[in-house]
Scaffold this motif. Structure first.
Motif, PDB file in Angstrom:
ATOM      1  N   LEU A   1      -7.941   3.935  -1.133  1.00 42.74           N
ATOM      2  CA  LEU A   1      -7.234   2.806  -0.546  1.00 42.74           C
ATOM      3  C   LEU A   1      -8.051   2.218   0.595  1.00 42.74           C
ATOM      4  O   LEU A   1      -8.498   2.938   1.482  1.00 42.74           O
ATOM      5  CB  LEU A   1      -5.865   3.236  -0.005  1.00 42.74           C
ATOM      6  CG  LEU A   1      -5.057   2.084   0.603  1.00 42.74           C
ATOM      7  CD1 LEU A   1      -4.511   1.178  -0.484  1.00 42.74           C
ATOM      8  CD2 LEU A   1      -3.936   2.626   1.461  1.00 42.74           C
TER       9      LEU A   1
ATOM     10  N   GLY B   1       0.785  -1.228   0.000  1.00 39.22           N
ATOM     11  CA  GLY B   1       0.000   0.000   0.000  1.00 39.22           C
ATOM     12  C   GLY B   1       0.819   1.281   0.000  1.00 39.22           C
ATOM     13  O   GLY B   1       0.261   2.375  -0.058  1.00 39.22           O
TER      14      GLY B   1
ATOM     15  N   CYS C   1      -6.572  -1.003  -3.500  1.00 40.95           N
ATOM     16  CA  CYS C   1      -7.442   0.036  -4.024  1.00 40.95           C
ATOM     17  C   CYS C   1      -8.881  -0.470  -4.040  1.00 40.95           C
ATOM     18  O   CYS C   1      -9.155  -1.585  -4.476  1.00 40.95           O
ATOM     19  CB  CYS C   1      -7.006   0.418  -5.438  1.00 40.95           C
ATOM     20  SG  CYS C   1      -7.959   1.775  -6.140  1.00 40.95           S
TER      21      CYS C   1
ATOM     22  N   CYS D   1       0.287   4.068  -2.549  1.00 44.25           N
ATOM     23  CA  CYS D   1      -0.947   4.845  -2.426  1.00 44.25           C
ATOM     24  C   CYS D   1      -0.853   5.942  -1.371  1.00 44.25           C
ATOM     25  O   CYS D   1      -1.854   6.593  -1.053  1.00 44.25           O
ATOM     26  CB  CYS D   1      -2.115   3.919  -2.102  1.00 44.25           C
ATOM     27  SG  CYS D   1      -2.432   2.719  -3.405  1.00 44.25           S
TER      28      CYS D   1
END
Length: 145
Positions: free
Chosen positions: A51, A26, A58, A29
């Protein structure tokens, strides 16, 4: 069982293998800040509104580039040039010819190991809608890698 993730180059991966290579941390993001003078990139604890912070995935992956025009769609020939990807990123590791770490789900057999190894952002970030953009500098974080 063949370890295609170590045997194939990024350019040789089919679309399904490419997606499967993502380690699910992650970090891509997260909002990042770049020092205008040095070009150094700093991660913040602020993540994209799309997120899912529990899964580090996502929530609308197929439409992500339409929903967030700044969202970069990774492709094999660009990965080596993206200094903001974490050093633990599976795409970056494979672009450098390195092996995936033991915590990667393709090696461990579990998508939970990225979280238990402390690599993912699970439980450590804030959604962008809860943070004023002027506060991002106060939320710079250094991730252990």
């Amino acid at each position: 069982m063949t370890e295609w993730w170590h045997e194939l180059s990024l350019a040789e991966l089919n679309p399904q293998q490419w997606e499967e290579l993502c380690d699910g941390c992650g970090r891509c993001c997260l909002h990042k800040l770049e020092d205008e003078d040095s070009g150094e990139v700093f991660y913040t604890r602020v993540h994209c509104r799309f997120l899912d912070a529990a899964t580090c995935r996502c929530s609308d992956y197929r439409k992500r580039s339409q929903l967030v025009p700044e969202c970069i769609t990774l492709v094999p020939d660009m990965v080596g040039d993206l200094d903001w990807l974490p050093s633990t990123c599976a795409y970056r590791l494979r672009a450098r010819g390195e092996r995936l770490p033991d915590w990667h789900h393709l090696v461990s057999g579990s998508r939970e190991t990225v979280h238990s190894a402390g690599i993912s952002i699970r439980g450590r970030t804030l959604p962008e809608q809860n943070v004023h953009p002027d506060s991002y500098e106060e939320l710079i974080v250094t991730w252990v890698e």
